[in-house]
Design a protein around this motif. Structure first.
Motif, short mmCIF file in Angstrom:
data_model
loop_
_atom_site.label_atom_id
_atom_site.label_comp_id
_atom_site.label_asym_id
_atom_site.label_seq_id
_atom_site.Cartn_x
_atom_site.Cartn_y
_atom_site.Cartn_z
N SER A 108 5.34 29.46 31.09
CA SER A 108 6.55 28.74 30.64
C SER A 108 7.82 29.45 31.09
CB SER A 108 6.53 28.64 29.10
OG SER A 108 5.52 27.77 28.66
N VAL A 135 5.81 21.06 18.66
CA VAL A 135 6.16 21.17 20.07
C VAL A 135 5.32 20.18 20.88
CG1 VAL A 135 6.23 22.70 22.08
CG2 VAL A 135 6.72 23.61 19.80
N ILE A 172 4.17 29.12 23.98
CA ILE A 172 3.83 29.78 22.71
C ILE A 172 2.82 28.94 21.95
CG2 ILE A 172 4.76 30.46 20.47
CD1 ILE A 172 7.37 31.19 21.88
N THR A 173 3.00 27.63 21.95
CA THR A 173 2.08 26.75 21.24
C THR A 173 0.69 26.79 21.85
OG1 THR A 173 3.92 25.28 20.69
CG2 THR A 173 1.69 24.39 20.48
N VAL A 208 13.60 31.36 24.22
CA VAL A 208 12.60 30.98 23.21
C VAL A 208 12.42 29.47 23.12
CG1 VAL A 208 12.05 31.01 20.75
CG2 VAL A 208 12.84 33.10 21.86
N PRO A 209 13.48 28.65 23.04
CA PRO A 209 13.26 27.19 22.99
C PRO A 209 12.52 26.66 24.22
CG PRO A 209 15.48 27.70 22.30
CD PRO A 209 14.92 28.97 22.84
N SER A 225 -0.90 30.06 21.04
CA SER A 225 -1.26 30.09 19.62
C SER A 225 -2.55 29.32 19.37
CB SER A 225 -0.13 29.49 18.78
OG SER A 225 1.07 30.22 18.95
N THR A 273 10.41 28.26 25.96
CA THR A 273 9.08 28.87 26.02
C THR A 273 8.16 28.33 24.93
OG1 THR A 273 10.22 30.87 26.77
CG2 THR A 273 7.90 31.10 26.31
N LYS A 274 8.65 27.45 24.07
CA LYS A 274 7.86 26.95 22.96
C LYS A 274 6.53 26.31 23.38
CE LYS A 274 11.39 26.35 19.39
NZ LYS A 274 12.14 25.36 18.56
#
Length: 297
Positions: free
Chosen positions: A189, A291, A224-225, A217-218, A228, A220-221
């Protein structure tokens, strides 16, 4: 006639292309999943398993949960233990994975060096998970290197038992094993972020932390999801790591299922597997509602 056939195949070309993968997916995933759900309704005794349609296996899984209130029943305590490891592993792998991905994406300038560093990150995967876990035992054991170091420095007066066969050692092993599953999607991302956006943030007077929080960060969400989801689904069903690093003393849903299978209690194990699957799916649905990961795929 031939024109009509050609039009039909042109309209359904995408389905024909997806058909082989759909067949593999259905045979190796959907069919075993359906079989597990079916077996979860069967009856079983100490000596036999009989096809039936009963809810006994599900009711036994939550047996005593109502009557034991306000105390938690064994099932809820087991799920809380599993969620504790899942949440702790997710948080630690997210912090470490984001930091590593940030360094690789924004501080390593050349593609060659990025490939080299990524290759170094994959070296631990050249050995099995069991060997990687066992390697912690001589380091964290009562007479291990860590205790010897603490004793020699005078930090402690006796060996620390909590370093091994504890919640700490289980979390440490999980982070060691699964951080890379968080690094890769986050890095992917970050590499898609237009560097002009970051330069514009700096030109507008944003600090490094403001740029990180409001720009990186926004964007890259999605990564990250995805990371996760990888970490959560693996940890929720893991029983080998908890068994080895917890000294067979720590409960988890995966260990409950593994124990039932070892005692040939297949319907009970199937029922617990279905409950675990539903729990994981609820977590994944919650993450995907936050997301839209389709942007990453």
């Amino acid at each position: 006639m031939m024109r009509a056939i050609q039009d039909f195949f042109s309209r359904t070309l995408a389905y024909w292309q997806a058909a082989p993968m759909a067949l593999v997916f259905g045979f190796f995933f959907l069919l075993p999943l359906a079989a597990t759900a079916m077996v979860s309704f069967w009856e079983y005794t100490e000596y036999s398993i009989e096809p039936a349609f009963v809810l006994t296996n599900y009711s036994d899984a939550f047996d005593g949960c109502i009557s034991s209130l306000p105390d938690l029943c064994t099932t809820f305590r087991t799920y809380l233990s599993t969620l504790f490891f899942c949440g702790g592993t997710w948080l630690l792998t997210l912090i470490i994975g984001f930091t590593v991905a940030w360094f690789l994406a924004f501080h390593v300038r050349t593609m060659t060096m990025q490939i080299v560093l990524f290759t170094l990150c994959t070296i631990p995967f050249w050995t099995s998970n069991v060997i990687r876990m066992i390697s912690w035992i001589p380091l964290l054991g009562r007479n291990g290197l860590m205790n010897q170091l603490l004793l020699s420095l005078g930090i402690v007066s006796q060996p620390q038992e909590w370093l091994l066969y504890s919640d700490f050692s289980v979390l440490l092993a999980f982070v060691h094993l699964y951080t890379f599953f968080m690094v890769v999607p986050i890095f992917n991302s970050m590499m898609r972020i237009d560097r002009a956006l970051i330069e514009a943030a700096y030109d507008a007077g944003a600090s490094g932390w403001q740029t990180l929080w409001n720009v990186v960060v926004p964007l890259t969400k999605p990564g990250i999801t995805i990371g996760s989801i990888f970490v959560i689904t693996i940890v929720m069903g893991d029983f080998v790591t908890i068994g080895i690093m917890g000294g067979q003393q720590i409960a988890s849903v995966g260990k409950v299922i593994q124990t039932e299978i070892s005692f040939l209690q297949f319907p009970a194990a199937a029922a617990n597997a279905v409950i675990l699957l539903i729990s994981v799916l609820l977590i994944i649905v919650g993450l995907t509602r936050l997301v839209d990961i389709r942007k990453e795929l």
